[in-house]
Design a protein around this motif. Structure first.
Motif, PDB file in Angstrom:
ATOM      1  N   MET A   1      -0.275  20.254  26.002  1.00 29.71           N
ATOM      2  CA  MET A   1       0.018  19.963  27.407  1.00 29.71           C
ATOM      3  C   MET A   1       1.339  20.635  27.770  1.00 29.71           C
ATOM      4  SD  MET A   1      -0.159  16.314  29.374  1.00 29.71           S
ATOM      5  CE  MET A   1       0.909  15.473  28.233  1.00 29.71           C
ATOM      6  N   ASP A   2       1.373  21.394  28.872  1.00 32.17           N
ATOM      7  CA  ASP A   2       2.588  22.109  29.239  1.00 32.17           C
ATOM      8  C   ASP A   2       3.652  21.144  29.751  1.00 32.17           C
ATOM      9  OD1 ASP A   2       1.569  21.382  31.681  1.00 32.17           O
ATOM     10  OD2 ASP A   2       1.252  23.425  32.409  1.00 32.17           O
ATOM     11  N   ARG A   3       4.859  21.666  29.893  1.00 28.95           N
ATOM     12  CA  ARG A   3       5.985  20.814  30.293  1.00 28.95           C
ATOM     13  C   ARG A   3       5.789  20.133  31.647  1.00 28.95           C
ATOM     14  NH1 ARG A   3      11.031  19.868  28.580  1.00 28.95           N
ATOM     15  NH2 ARG A   3      12.580  19.250  30.120  1.00 28.95           N
ATOM     16  N   PRO A   4       5.320  20.859  32.702  1.00 29.12           N
ATOM     17  CA  PRO A   4       5.090  20.178  33.977  1.00 29.12           C
ATOM     18  C   PRO A   4       4.093  19.038  33.852  1.00 29.12           C
ATOM     19  CG  PRO A   4       5.073  22.558  34.276  1.00 29.12           C
ATOM     20  CD  PRO A   4       5.081  22.324  32.814  1.00 29.12           C
ATOM     21  N   GLY A   5       3.008  19.254  33.075  1.00 27.05           N
ATOM     22  CA  GLY A   5       2.015  18.204  32.897  1.00 27.05           C
ATOM     23  C   GLY A   5       2.585  17.017  32.149  1.00 27.05           C
ATOM     24  N   PHE A   6       3.402  17.275  31.124  1.00 25.61           N
ATOM     25  CA  PHE A   6       4.052  16.218  30.350  1.00 25.61           C
ATOM     26  C   PHE A   6       4.979  15.396  31.239  1.00 25.61           C
ATOM     27  CE2 PHE A   6       7.648  14.656  27.916  1.00 25.61           C
ATOM     28  CZ  PHE A   6       7.055  14.048  26.807  1.00 25.61           C
ATOM     29  N   THR A   7       5.824  16.079  31.993  1.00 22.34           N
ATOM     30  CA  THR A   7       6.780  15.393  32.868  1.00 22.34           C
ATOM     31  C   THR A   7       6.066  14.599  33.954  1.00 22.34           C
ATOM     32  OG1 THR A   7       8.368  17.180  32.488  1.00 22.34           O
ATOM     33  CG2 THR A   7       8.794  15.720  34.359  1.00 22.34           C
ATOM     34  N   ALA A   8       5.024  15.191  34.541  1.00 21.75           N
ATOM     35  CA  ALA A   8       4.279  14.515  35.607  1.00 21.75           C
ATOM     36  C   ALA A   8       3.630  13.239  35.080  1.00 21.75           C
ATOM     37  CB  ALA A   8       3.208  15.448  36.182  1.00 21.75           C
ATOM     38  N   SER A   9       3.039  13.298  33.890  1.00 27.38           N
ATOM     39  CA  SER A   9       2.398  12.121  33.300  1.00 27.38           C
ATOM     40  C   SER A   9       3.426  11.035  32.994  1.00 27.38           C
ATOM     41  CB  SER A   9       1.656  12.497  32.015  1.00 27.38           C
ATOM     42  OG  SER A   9       0.592  13.369  32.295  1.00 27.38           O
ATOM     43  N   LEU A  10       4.579  11.442  32.467  1.00 26.34           N
ATOM     44  CA  LEU A  10       5.624  10.481  32.118  1.00 26.34           C
ATOM     45  C   LEU A  10       6.147   9.756  33.360  1.00 26.34           C
ATOM     46  CD1 LEU A  10       8.413  11.043  29.534  1.00 26.34           C
ATOM     47  CD2 LEU A  10       9.001  10.108  31.757  1.00 26.34           C
ATOM     48  N   VAL A  11       6.519  10.530  34.386  1.00 26.29           N
ATOM     49  CA  VAL A  11       7.086   9.928  35.601  1.00 26.29           C
ATOM     50  C   VAL A  11       6.035   9.132  36.364  1.00 26.29           C
ATOM     51  CG1 VAL A  11       8.194  10.400  37.826  1.00 26.29           C
ATOM     52  CG2 VAL A  11       8.861  11.706  35.799  1.00 26.29           C
ATOM     53  N   ALA A  12       4.834   9.692  36.501  1.00 27.62           N
ATOM     54  CA  ALA A  12       3.777   9.007  37.239  1.00 27.62           C
ATOM     55  C   ALA A  12       3.388   7.700  36.566  1.00 27.62           C
ATOM     56  CB  ALA A  12       2.551   9.915  37.372  1.00 27.62           C
ATOM     57  N   GLY A  13       3.299   7.725  35.233  1.00 23.88           N
ATOM     58  CA  GLY A  13       2.978   6.502  34.499  1.00 23.88           C
ATOM     59  C   GLY A  13       4.044   5.443  34.680  1.00 23.88           C
ATOM     60  N   GLY A  14       5.307   5.842  34.602  1.00 24.05           N
ATOM     61  CA  GLY A  14       6.404   4.892  34.786  1.00 24.05           C
ATOM     62  C   GLY A  14       6.428   4.279  36.166  1.00 24.05           C
ATOM     63  N   VAL A  15       6.253   5.119  37.201  1.00 20.42           N
ATOM     64  CA  VAL A  15       6.236   4.633  38.589  1.00 20.42           C
ATOM     65  C   VAL A  15       5.079   3.656  38.792  1.00 20.42           C
ATOM     66  CG1 VAL A  15       5.809   5.317  40.987  1.00 20.42           C
ATOM     67  CG2 VAL A  15       7.417   6.625  39.575  1.00 20.42           C
ATOM     68  N   ALA A  16       3.905   4.014  38.279  1.00 19.19           N
ATOM     69  CA  ALA A  16       2.727   3.153  38.423  1.00 19.19           C
ATOM     70  C   ALA A  16       2.946   1.809  37.725  1.00 19.19           C
ATOM     71  CB  ALA A  16       1.495   3.850  37.847  1.00 19.19           C
ATOM     72  N   GLY A  17       3.531   1.839  36.519  1.00 22.40           N
ATOM     73  CA  GLY A  17       3.758   0.611  35.763  1.00 22.40           C
ATOM     74  C   GLY A  17       4.721  -0.338  36.455  1.00 22.40           C
ATOM     75  N   LEU A 266       3.498  15.517  41.809  1.00 22.67           N
ATOM     76  CA  LEU A 266       4.455  16.200  40.939  1.00 22.67           C
ATOM     77  C   LEU A 266       3.911  17.543  40.439  1.00 22.67           C
ATOM     78  CD1 LEU A 266       5.780  13.162  38.857  1.00 22.67           C
ATOM     79  CD2 LEU A 266       7.015  14.432  40.621  1.00 22.67           C
ATOM     80  N   LEU A 267       2.613  17.581  40.131  1.00 26.15           N
ATOM     81  CA  LEU A 267       2.016  18.848  39.685  1.00 26.15           C
ATOM     82  C   LEU A 267       1.999  19.878  40.810  1.00 26.15           C
ATOM     83  CD1 LEU A 267      -0.958  17.563  37.487  1.00 26.15           C
ATOM     84  CD2 LEU A 267       1.126  18.697  36.699  1.00 26.15           C
ATOM     85  N   GLU A 268       1.718  19.412  42.038  1.00 30.96           N
ATOM     86  CA  GLU A 268       1.726  20.305  43.203  1.00 30.96           C
ATOM     87  C   GLU A 268       3.136  20.817  43.460  1.00 30.96           C
ATOM     88  OE1 GLU A 268       0.147  22.583  46.076  1.00 30.96           O
ATOM     89  OE2 GLU A 268      -1.023  21.252  44.775  1.00 30.96           O
ATOM     90  N   LEU A 269       4.113  19.929  43.305  1.00 34.16           N
ATOM     91  CA  LEU A 269       5.512  20.321  43.482  1.00 34.16           C
ATOM     92  C   LEU A 269       5.913  21.370  42.454  1.00 34.16           C
ATOM     93  CD1 LEU A 269       7.800  19.288  45.409  1.00 34.16           C
ATOM     94  CD2 LEU A 269       8.578  17.862  43.508  1.00 34.16           C
ATOM     95  N   GLY A 270       5.416  21.195  41.199  1.00 29.75           N
ATOM     96  CA  GLY A 270       5.718  22.152  40.148  1.00 29.75           C
ATOM     97  C   GLY A 270       5.112  23.512  40.405  1.00 29.75           C
ATOM     98  N   ARG A 271       3.904  23.529  40.997  1.00 30.13           N
ATOM     99  CA  ARG A 271       3.239  24.797  41.302  1.00 30.13           C
ATOM    100  C   ARG A 271       3.928  25.552  42.430  1.00 30.13           C
ATOM    101  NH1 ARG A 271      -1.643  21.980  39.850  1.00 30.13           N
ATOM    102  NH2 ARG A 271      -1.835  21.132  41.953  1.00 30.13           N
ATOM    103  N   GLU A 272       4.562  24.803  43.347  1.00 22.88           N
ATOM    104  CA  GLU A 272       5.220  25.437  44.495  1.00 22.88           C
ATOM    105  C   GLU A 272       6.550  26.056  44.120  1.00 22.88           C
ATOM    106  OE1 GLU A 272       5.544  22.473  47.483  1.00 22.88           O
ATOM    107  OE2 GLU A 272       3.393  22.469  47.979  1.00 22.88           O
TER     108      GLU A 272
END
Length: 274
Positions: A1-17, A266-272
């Protein structure tokens, strides 16, 4: 998993929790008190339903972040084709791995939270320090096995069902589900999984609340289930099932919807970014 995907999963999971745990905390308190061996009203009834919330506030972000990072990473490693009949197995393995890792953070937070919920007059820090003084680190991890044995069956039901419902809805409408549709799928999957795993949740609660040195405190989930069955029968095994279903259905809606929404953003932000 690339860095943007790793970071997005980490932050999104934390926010959701954090979102779901704080919003639904009163329902969780009521469920814990219904399952308490001392009885609902002696455990506090409807009084002080936010007792133990500091423990949840501290543990929610790292707990959920650890789960989703592991979940997405294992899916990426297994790299099963989306059309493959093995996809549900991939989701089961990923969810199980996520739960084992997340419970390393979740269990200490859960032990302190549940004891605060049935003893609203005691502060969270006081309960935490008492556990450390009387039982040591081992006390904070009491119920780890029972929690994992509750969470893995729960995730084996919830996540493949969530992913399958999203895939079915996407196929029916001809495009990927929106975040609110993912949330609806999460609510249904969570409620169903909550209902069928309630006896395991009752056993986990009894083990965490048991007095140190008692047979229940040893963490034997079958022994805890048998004790509940012997004294309270089927109704005892399903104590708190309705608030648990309500909390987890709403939680699934918020948790999985917020996760998909935040991760997509977050993934969309990373692509932009150039």
């Amino acid at each position: 998993m690339d860095r943007p995907g790793f970071t997005a999963s980490l932050v999104a999971g934390g926010v959701a929790g954090v979102s779901v745990d704080l919003i639904l905390f009163p329902l969780d308190t009521i469920k814990t008190r219904l399952q308490s061996p001392q009885g609902f009203y002696k455990a506090g009834g409807f009084y002080g339903v936010y007792a133990g919330v500091p423990s949840t506030a501290i543990g929610s972000f790292p707990n959920a972040a650890a789960f989703f990072v592991t979940y997405e990473y294992v899916k990426w490693i297994l790299n099963t084709d989306a059309s493959s009949y093995l996809m549900p197995v991939t989701h089961m393995l990923a969810a199980s791995a996520g739960e084992v890792v997340a419970c390393l953070i979740r269990v200490p937070s859960e032990v302190v939270k549940q004891r605060a919920q049935v003893s609203a007059s005691s502060g969270t820090f006081h309960i935490f320090s008492n556990i450390l003084c009387q039982e040591g680190i081992q006390g904070l991890y009491r119920g780890y096995k029972s929690t994992v044995l509750r969470e893995i069956p729960f995730s084996l039901v919830q996540f493949p069902l969530w992913e399958s419902l999203k895939a079915l809805w996407s196929w029916r409408q001809g495009h990927v589900v929106d975040c609110w549709q993912s949330a609806v799928c999460g609510a249904f999957a969570g409620g169903f999984a909550a209902a069928v795993t309630t006896p395991l949740d009752v056993a986990k609660t009894r083990i965490m609340l048991a007095k140190a040195g008692s047979s229940t405190a040893s963490g034997n989930i079958l022994s805890a289930l048998h004790a509940v069955w012997r004294t309270q029968g089927l109704s005892g095994l399903f104590a708190g099932v309705f608030p648990r279903m309500a909390a987890i259905s709403l939680g699934g809606f918020i948790f999985l919807g917020a996760y998909d929404q935040t991760r997509s953003f977050l993934l969309e932000l990373g692509r932009e970014r150039p």
